[in-house]
Design a protein around this motif. Structure first.
Motif, short mmCIF file in Angstrom:
data_model
loop_
_atom_site.label_atom_id
_atom_site.label_comp_id
_atom_site.label_asym_id
_atom_site.label_seq_id
_atom_site.Cartn_x
_atom_site.Cartn_y
_atom_site.Cartn_z
N SER A 75 6.09 6.53 13.29
CA SER A 75 5.36 6.61 14.33
C SER A 75 3.95 6.33 14.15
CB SER A 75 5.51 8.03 15.11
OG SER A 75 4.95 9.05 14.23
N GLY A 76 3.54 6.35 12.84
CA GLY A 76 1.98 6.31 12.52
C GLY A 76 1.64 6.68 11.22
N ARG A 77 0.34 6.79 10.77
CA ARG A 77 -0.07 6.94 9.67
C ARG A 77 0.36 8.09 8.93
NH1 ARG A 77 -6.16 5.52 7.69
NH2 ARG A 77 -5.86 6.10 5.68
N HIS A 78 0.59 9.16 9.38
CA HIS A 78 0.90 10.55 8.87
C HIS A 78 2.51 10.53 8.46
CE1 HIS A 78 -2.59 12.05 10.88
NE2 HIS A 78 -3.08 12.29 9.69
N ALA A 79 3.20 9.82 9.40
CA ALA A 79 4.53 9.69 9.23
C ALA A 79 4.92 8.98 8.08
CB ALA A 79 5.22 9.30 10.42
N PHE A 80 4.13 7.78 7.98
CA PHE A 80 4.03 6.77 6.90
C PHE A 80 4.15 7.45 5.52
CE2 PHE A 80 1.77 3.25 4.38
CZ PHE A 80 3.03 2.69 4.02
N ALA A 81 3.02 8.19 5.58
CA ALA A 81 2.89 8.95 4.29
C ALA A 81 3.90 9.97 3.90
CB ALA A 81 1.20 9.52 4.11
N LYS A 87 1.18 -4.99 2.25
CA LYS A 87 1.48 -4.22 1.02
C LYS A 87 0.07 -3.73 0.56
CE LYS A 87 5.51 -6.75 -0.60
NZ LYS A 87 6.08 -7.80 -1.49
N GLU A 88 -1.16 -4.46 0.51
CA GLU A 88 -2.19 -3.97 0.28
C GLU A 88 -2.79 -2.90 1.09
OE1 GLU A 88 -6.51 -5.88 -0.64
OE2 GLU A 88 -4.97 -7.04 -0.74
N VAL A 89 -2.57 -3.14 2.52
CA VAL A 89 -3.23 -2.07 3.41
C VAL A 89 -2.44 -1.03 3.17
CG1 VAL A 89 -3.18 -1.87 5.90
CG2 VAL A 89 -3.84 -4.02 4.86
N GLY A 90 -0.92 -1.10 3.07
CA GLY A 90 0.11 -0.10 2.83
C GLY A 90 -0.22 0.97 1.88
N LEU A 91 -0.76 0.27 0.69
CA LEU A 91 -1.36 1.23 -0.65
C LEU A 91 -2.49 1.69 -0.24
CD1 LEU A 91 -0.21 -1.01 -3.41
CD2 LEU A 91 0.82 1.13 -2.74
N LEU A 92 -3.48 1.21 0.46
CA LEU A 92 -4.72 1.91 0.63
C LEU A 92 -4.68 2.97 1.79
CD1 LEU A 92 -6.90 -1.70 0.60
CD2 LEU A 92 -6.87 0.23 -1.12
N LEU A 93 -3.77 2.83 2.67
CA LEU A 93 -3.52 3.64 3.73
C LEU A 93 -2.88 5.03 2.91
CD1 LEU A 93 -1.83 1.74 6.60
CD2 LEU A 93 -3.88 3.03 6.74
N LEU A 94 -1.87 4.67 2.07
CA LEU A 94 -1.50 5.82 1.21
C LEU A 94 -2.47 6.61 0.40
CD1 LEU A 94 2.17 4.37 0.30
CD2 LEU A 94 1.70 6.39 1.92
N LYS A 95 -3.52 5.73 -0.09
CA LYS A 95 -4.45 6.36 -0.77
C LYS A 95 -5.42 7.05 -0.12
CE LYS A 95 -4.07 3.06 -4.76
NZ LYS A 95 -4.77 2.21 -5.58
N GLY A 96 -5.61 7.19 1.31
CA GLY A 96 -6.12 7.61 2.16
C GLY A 96 -7.57 7.26 2.76
N LEU A 97 -7.58 5.96 2.70
CA LEU A 97 -8.78 5.31 3.02
C LEU A 97 -8.67 5.11 4.54
CD1 LEU A 97 -8.72 4.25 0.33
CD2 LEU A 97 -10.09 2.39 0.79
N SER A 98 -9.68 4.90 5.46
CA SER A 98 -9.68 4.97 6.80
C SER A 98 -9.59 3.35 7.22
CB SER A 98 -10.80 5.30 7.18
OG SER A 98 -11.93 4.45 6.92
N LEU A 99 -9.29 3.19 8.16
CA LEU A 99 -8.96 1.59 8.43
C LEU A 99 -10.45 0.97 8.47
CD1 LEU A 99 -7.00 2.05 12.08
CD2 LEU A 99 -6.12 1.61 9.63
N LYS A 100 -11.49 1.30 8.88
CA LYS A 100 -12.66 0.92 8.33
C LYS A 100 -13.06 0.73 7.06
CE LYS A 100 -17.70 0.85 9.60
NZ LYS A 100 -17.67 -0.25 9.39
N GLU A 101 -12.75 1.55 6.29
CA GLU A 101 -12.79 1.61 4.74
C GLU A 101 -12.16 0.53 4.19
OE1 GLU A 101 -14.14 5.99 3.34
OE2 GLU A 101 -12.00 5.62 3.72
N ILE A 102 -10.76 0.27 4.77
CA ILE A 102 -9.81 -0.63 4.19
C ILE A 102 -10.43 -2.24 4.62
CG2 ILE A 102 -7.40 -1.63 4.60
CD1 ILE A 102 -6.60 1.02 4.73
N ALA A 103 -10.88 -2.44 5.92
CA ALA A 103 -11.45 -3.45 6.40
C ALA A 103 -12.58 -3.82 5.62
CB ALA A 103 -11.87 -3.35 7.92
N ASP A 104 -13.53 -2.89 5.36
CA ASP A 104 -14.68 -3.34 4.57
C ASP A 104 -14.02 -3.85 3.12
OD1 ASP A 104 -16.62 -2.68 6.49
OD2 ASP A 104 -16.91 -0.93 5.64
N LEU A 105 -13.40 -3.29 2.42
CA LEU A 105 -12.79 -3.53 1.25
C LEU A 105 -12.35 -4.87 1.14
CD1 LEU A 105 -12.87 -2.22 -1.62
CD2 LEU A 105 -10.67 -1.27 -1.16
N ARG A 106 -11.30 -5.20 2.22
CA ARG A 106 -10.90 -6.25 2.23
C ARG A 106 -11.45 -7.48 2.91
NH1 ARG A 106 -5.96 -6.96 4.67
NH2 ARG A 106 -5.17 -8.09 3.05
#
Length: 167
Positions: free
Chosen positions: A153-159, A113-132
Motif C-alpha cells: 500500500s505504500g512506503r512503510h509496507a514496502f520497507a 530499482k534505484e528508487v526502491g533502494l533509496l526508499l529503503l535507505k530512508g531518503l525522501s522523495l525530494k531527496e531522491i529526485a535531487d540525487l537522481r
C-alpha cells in the motif's frame, strides 16, 4: 541535462529574451523621446526579468549544493568503517541479495530499482529526485509503480515487506 535543469534553463532563456527585447525597445524609446512614464515601465520590465534570472540561478546553485551533499552523505555511509560482527555483515549482504532478487521478480525497471533502494535507505522523495536529478513527480510515479508491482500500500509496507520477519 536533467529535467529540472531543462525547465530552469528554458525559463532563463525566456527571461534573457525579455531583457534583450526590452533593452532594445528601451533604447529605441529613449532615442525617439518617449515619455518618462513609458521609459520607467520599460525599465521596470528589464529589472524584473533580471531579478527572475538571478532568483532562478540562485535556486540552481542551491539545488546543486543539495545534490552534492546527498551524494557525499551516501558515499560516506557506503565507506563508513563498520564495527559490526561478521554475522551482521553476512546478514547485510544476504539482505542485499534478497532485495535485488525480489526487485527482479517484481519486474522493476532499472530506475525503479534505484528508487526502491533509496526508499529503503530512508531518503525522501525530494531527496531522491535531487540525487537522481529528476522531478519529484517522476520519483513519486516510480514509487507508486514499485508499490503496485510489490502489491503493497505504500512506503512503510514496502520497507516492512523486507524486514518484518526479521523483527
Amino acid at each position: 541535462m536533467n529535467k529540472v535543469w531543462s525547465r530552469d534553463a528554458y525559463l532563463i532563456a525566456i527571461l534573457l529574451l525579455v531583457v534583450g527585447a526590452s533593452a532594445v525597445d528601451l533604447y529605441a524609446d529613449l532615442a525617439h523621446g518617449a515619455s518618462g512614464q513609458h521609459i520607467l515601465k520599460e525599465a521596470l520590465v528589464v529589472a524584473l526579468a533580471l531579478v527572475g534570472i538571478s532568483w532562478l540561478l540562485q535556486g540552481l546553485r542551491r539545488q546543486r549544493a543539495r545534490i552534492a551533499l546527498l551524494r557525499q552523505e551516501l558515499e560516506q555511509a557506503r565507506n563508513a568503517p563498520t564495527t559490526a560482527s561478521e554475522y551482521v555483515l553476512s546478514a547485510r549482504r544476504q539482505l542485499g541479495e534478497v532485495i535485488s532478487k525480489q526487485f527482479e521478480e517484481w519486474g522493476l525497471s532499472t530506475s525503479e530499482k534505484e528508487v526502491g533502494l533509496l526508499l529503503l535507505k530512508g531518503l525522501s522523495l525530494k531527496e531522491i529526485a535531487d540525487l537522481r536529478e529528476t522531478l519529484e513527480k517522476t520519483v513519486r510515479q516510480q514509487a507508486s509503480s514499485i508499490y503496485k508491482k510489490a502489491g503493497v500500500s505504500g512506503r512503510h509496507a514496502f520497507a516492512a515487506w523486507f524486514i518484518e520477519d526479521f523483527l
